[in-house]
Design an enzyme around this catalytic site. Structure first.
Site, PDB file in Angstrom:
ATOM      1  CG  ASP A  15      -1.966  -1.132   1.140  1.00  0.00           C
ATOM      2  OD1 ASP A  15      -2.081  -1.405   0.075  1.00  0.00           O
ATOM      3  OD2 ASP A  15      -2.471  -1.325   1.935  1.00  0.00           O
ATOM      4  NE  ARG A  95      -1.945   3.514  13.804  1.00  0.00           N
ATOM      5  CZ  ARG A  95      -0.984   2.334  13.473  1.00  0.00           C
ATOM      6  NH1 ARG A  95       0.306   2.511  13.645  1.00  0.00           N
ATOM      7  NH2 ARG A  95      -1.443   1.185  12.386  1.00  0.00           N
ATOM      8  CG  ASP A 124      -4.263   3.011  13.041  1.00  0.00           C
ATOM      9  OD1 ASP A 124      -4.939   3.735  14.555  1.00  0.00           O
ATOM     10  OD2 ASP A 124      -4.606   2.124  12.637  1.00  0.00           O
ATOM     11  CB  SER A 175      -5.169  -5.285   7.225  1.00  0.00           C
ATOM     12  OG  SER A 175      -4.130  -3.720   8.281  1.00  0.00           O
TER      13      SER A 175
HETATM   14  N1  ARG Z   1      -8.854  -2.126  15.545  1.00  0.00           N
HETATM   15  C1  ARG Z   1      -7.626  -1.396  16.236  1.00  0.00           C
HETATM   16  C2  ARG Z   1      -7.311   0.019  16.300  1.00  0.00           C
HETATM   17  O1  ARG Z   1      -8.203   0.382  16.119  1.00  0.00           O
HETATM   18  C3  ARG Z   1      -6.520  -1.793  15.309  1.00  0.00           C
HETATM   19  C4  ARG Z   1      -5.791  -1.021  14.463  1.00  0.00           C
HETATM   20  C5  ARG Z   1      -4.244  -1.708  13.819  1.00  0.00           C
HETATM   21  N2  ARG Z   1      -4.602  -1.628  11.996  1.00  0.00           N
HETATM   22  C6  ARG Z   1      -4.630  -2.433  11.314  1.00  0.00           C
HETATM   23  N3  ARG Z   1      -3.858  -2.094  10.374  1.00  0.00           N
HETATM   24  N4  ARG Z   1      -4.564  -3.944  11.778  1.00  0.00           N
HETATM   25  O2  ARG Z   1      -6.917   0.295  17.269  1.00  0.00           O
END
Ligand code: ARG
Length: 424
Positions: A15, A95, A124, A175
């Site tokens: 990506d 993040r 995110d 992912s």
């Molecule tokens: N649902 C989780 C959060 O919002 C994980 C997000 C992580 N992203 C991924 N690409 N797996 O913190």
């Protein structure tokens, strides 16, 4: 003439690699890549080489594991952060740090924009955008996935056309996001909550049948609410997290699977592996129970919850976060001591603990000895403690009885009425 620059948070995956080229083309800009090591255990050098090969004008690779552990994971430990009682917010915590570094690099490079690979359906993007907007209002935020019209196939076609290496593992429908505090796996069959999580999803944690039959005992030392040692050996935060991930994983500890409410209003089935988080949070909560009063405990539970939701929902920069931290840090002054954890067949359980600030007093609590705790005092205490409840209970019964009496009278009344009617 030098072109304007965009700083791209680059993971080395398909990506963000496609994004790198796409940004150069669509925005007629130079791209600077930024790759952060938050403990995802990937070959940072290879990722940087790939960025150079795709034509970046500069590439930054930074090891921020220590900062991540100290400034983000440790506050989450103090706050017992478990979103919806299940998720140790591992991805959520990284993040704001990544966003901060993006802004720093954008300033160094005099870039007008930063870009990230988040979709428009997740949390995110919120965590990145809100932090970037706060730290650098003038910086433009580009999230190509929210703009472009590629599906998976389109992306691969674009990659091939632009000489972007498409990994053979591109078939993996998952992912994945990893750091010192955990591993998140989304997508593919996981998007069907009525189907079981396939075995191939788990990488950090062993199947229960493959875990040691004998339990392992480890002692975690805490100082002011954060882990500082394992089995009495002092260690830095990064090593503690790495070691506990490894030990926990070996015993199949830290597999999490639950239904999650995303901030953007969607429900999703989420899957995580967080061995260190499970061990540390369980030990930390156990130690708190020994050193905090019941009143601190009950209030802290609410504050912890508030803190966790703010962090999850991407509001790391909100002043409330600091207000809550002030309360939490004050409670953690006494959270010093140790907890021994038993690791066995997928579980991490506290089995003994001690603290110089322990509020437990053997001489007061023990059944074995006569102490200055006068059992006779309990009588008066119970009388007053239960007074409102006992009074209310009794009143209710008196009222019920009189109601019953009235009903009985009514049963007698019809014959009287009949009589009265016949008299008409
Ligand atoms: N649902 C989780 C959060 O919002 C994980 C997000 C992580 N992203 C991924 N690409 N797996 O913190």
């Amino acid at each position: 003439m030098t072109k304007k620059k965009i700083v791209l948070a680059y993971s080395g995956g398909l990506d963000t690699s496609v994004m790198l080229k796409w940004l150069q083309e669509q925005y007629k800009s130079d791209v600077v890549s930024l790759t952060l090591d938050v403990g995802q255990e990937e070959n940072m050098k290879k990722i940087e080489e790939k960025a150079w090969s795709l034509g970046v004008v500069n590439a930054y690779t930074m090891d921020v594991k220590k900062e991540f552990a100290q400034e983000y994971v440790y506050p989450a430990i103090k706050a017992n952060a478990l979103y919806m009682d299940s998720y140790p917010i591992s991805s959520s915590l990284s993040r704001p740090l990544i966003a901060k570094k993006m802004v720093e690099v954008a300033e160094m490079e005099d870039a007008y924009a930063v870009a990230h690979g988040c979709t428009g359906k997740g949390n995110d993007q919120i965590r990145f955008d809100v932090t970037i907007k706060a730290l650098s209002p003038k910086t433009k935020i580009i999230a190509p996935v929210r703009e472009w019209k590629f599906d998976r196939h389109g992306e691969i076609v674009y990659a091939k056309e632009h000489g972007i290496p498409v990994p053979v593992t591109v078939d993996s429908p998952y992912s994945v996001d990893q750091n010192l505090w955990g591993r998140s796996i989304e997508g593919g069959v996981l998007e069907y909550p009525d189907k079981m999580v396939p075995k191939e999803v788990w990488e950090w944690t062993k199947e229960i049948k493959d875990t040691p039959d004998e339990p392992e005992f480890i002692t975690i030392g805490f100082e002011k609410g954060v882990p500082v040692s394992i089995d009495a050996v002092e260690m830095d935060p990064v090593s503690i997290l790495q070691k506990l991930n490894e030990k926990g994983g070996k015993h199949g500890i830290g597999r999490i699977e639950h239904m999650e409410d995303r901030t953007v209003g969607l429900k999703s089935r989420e899957t995580y592996e967080c061995p260190a988080a499970e061990i540390i949070l369980t030990a930390h909560k156990d130690l708190e129970k020994m050193v905090l009063t019941i009143h601190q405990m009950l209030t802290k539970r609410e504050i912890d919850h508030k803190w966790t939701v703010l962090a999850y929902q991407g509001l790391w920069v909100d002043p409330l976060m600091q207000d809550l931290d002030a309360f939490i840090n004050s409670t953690q002054e006494k959270v010093t001591g140790w907890v021994t954890m038993k690791l066995h067949k997928g579980t991490a359980k506290p089995v003994k603990r001690n603290s110089e600030f322990s509020l437990y007093d053997y001489n007061l609590t023990s059944f074995d000895i006569n102490t200055k705790y006068d059992q006779g005092d309990a009588l008066g205490f119970i009388a007053l403690w239960g007074l409102p409840s006992v009074t209310a209970w009794n009143l209710k019964h008196v009222m019920q009885e009189s109601e019953l009496e009235k009903q009985e009278q009514k049963v007698i009344t019809p014959s009287k009425t009949k009589k009265a009617n016949s008299n008409l």
